[in-house]
Scaffold this active site. Sequence first.
Site, mmCIF file in Angstrom:
data_model
loop_
_atom_site.group_PDB
_atom_site.id
_atom_site.type_symbol
_atom_site.label_atom_id
_atom_site.label_comp_id
_atom_site.label_asym_id
_atom_site.label_seq_id
_atom_site.Cartn_x
_atom_site.Cartn_y
_atom_site.Cartn_z
ATOM 1 N N THR A 1 -3.711 9.587 -4.572
ATOM 2 C CA THR A 1 -3.606 9.903 -2.981
ATOM 3 C C THR A 1 -2.823 10.924 -2.551
ATOM 4 O OG1 THR A 1 -4.522 7.591 -2.770
ATOM 5 C CG2 THR A 1 -3.505 8.654 -0.881
ATOM 6 N N GLU B 1 0.825 -1.116 -0.042
ATOM 7 C CA GLU B 1 -0.105 0.265 0.109
ATOM 8 C C GLU B 1 0.980 1.371 0.095
ATOM 9 O OE1 GLU B 1 -2.906 1.116 -0.605
ATOM 10 O OE2 GLU B 1 -3.855 2.077 1.045
HETATM 11 N N1 HSE Z 1 -6.579 7.988 5.053
HETATM 12 C C1 HSE Z 1 -5.953 8.324 3.734
HETATM 13 C C2 HSE Z 1 -6.174 9.657 2.889
HETATM 14 C C3 HSE Z 1 -6.664 6.983 2.804
HETATM 15 O O1 HSE Z 1 -7.328 10.198 3.193
HETATM 16 O O2 HSE Z 1 -5.421 10.089 2.476
HETATM 17 C C4 HSE Z 1 -6.121 7.152 1.383
HETATM 18 O O3 HSE Z 1 -6.444 5.615 0.670
#
Ligand code: HSE
Length: 303
Positions: free
Chosen positions: A180, A125
């Site tokens: 992301t 990940e």
């Molecule tokens: N917690 C993370 C974010 C999840 O919001 O950036 C990303 O998959």
Amino acid sequence: MESVRARAPSSTANLGPGFDVFGLALDAFYDEVTLTKKNNGITILTSDLIPTSPEKNTAGLVVTHMKKKFKIQSGVEIKIKKGVPAGFGMGSSAATAAAAAVAFDRLFGLGLDDITLVASAGVGERASAGSIHYDNVSASILGGFVIVRTKPLDVIRITPPRDLRLCVAVPKISVPHKKTEVSRGAIPQNVSFIDSVMNMSNAAAIVAGFAKGDSQLIGSSIKDIIVEPARQHLIPGFSQVKKNALDAGAFGVTISGAGPSVIAFAARNSNLKKIADSMRRGFASANTNCEVLVCKPSQGAKK
Ligand code: HSE
């Protein structure tokens, strides 16, 4: 055993105020990873449009890491079938990583504990998200609702209420490469003390909602005044989608993970079709098509 197949569900991270801490496994989509013992090396087979070199592939990274860490000499063939759409805030890379870690553990009879499995999946990940956060992988491996703490890594799992339902609207937009990372770039570096107190109160209420099995308390506490306002401009029509879903009876609405999917929290006896249609109309007001999935929490890959 020479071959093992594992299925891991999609997931939603954050649930509003629980940024990088909360995750919930969703039975909307599944990834499937089959690992087979081979004489040597790591080979990847897939008909999906994903990298097939082990150092660029999420499952490849997990298997490479686990082979080394647990001193496994055997070669491994990795077959991947993607079901979770990539780049939409549904825990796609986490699902592949989760399925790979669980299948590896079974194939070599390692009997790993939950935290070691989560840490192993986190390696895959990390490569695709560009940073370490275990919210999606924990949910995808363990299922249900998870609370992640780091330093040291720890995951608390709570079984969600049976009547909890989610409407997830996945907009048909092109997402940036390394979405992301882009989405994390929008988050403020500093937050006011007052805002953090407000978010913490809602996060605590969400945990109480899961502990008490109260879907309404969970949903009505999905309120985030820190990350959602900073990211919502990345999602066309977000405010309208949210308003429509709340007007249609959803208890709470927020961005699913790093987006751009939007998730509405409701219960079995809510008018789920009305909520789904209202979300579709919200995206349509911004000239955006979307697919809306009505789903439930999922058991994880480990079940
Ligand atoms: N917690 C993370 C974010 C999840 O919001 O950036 C990303 O998959």
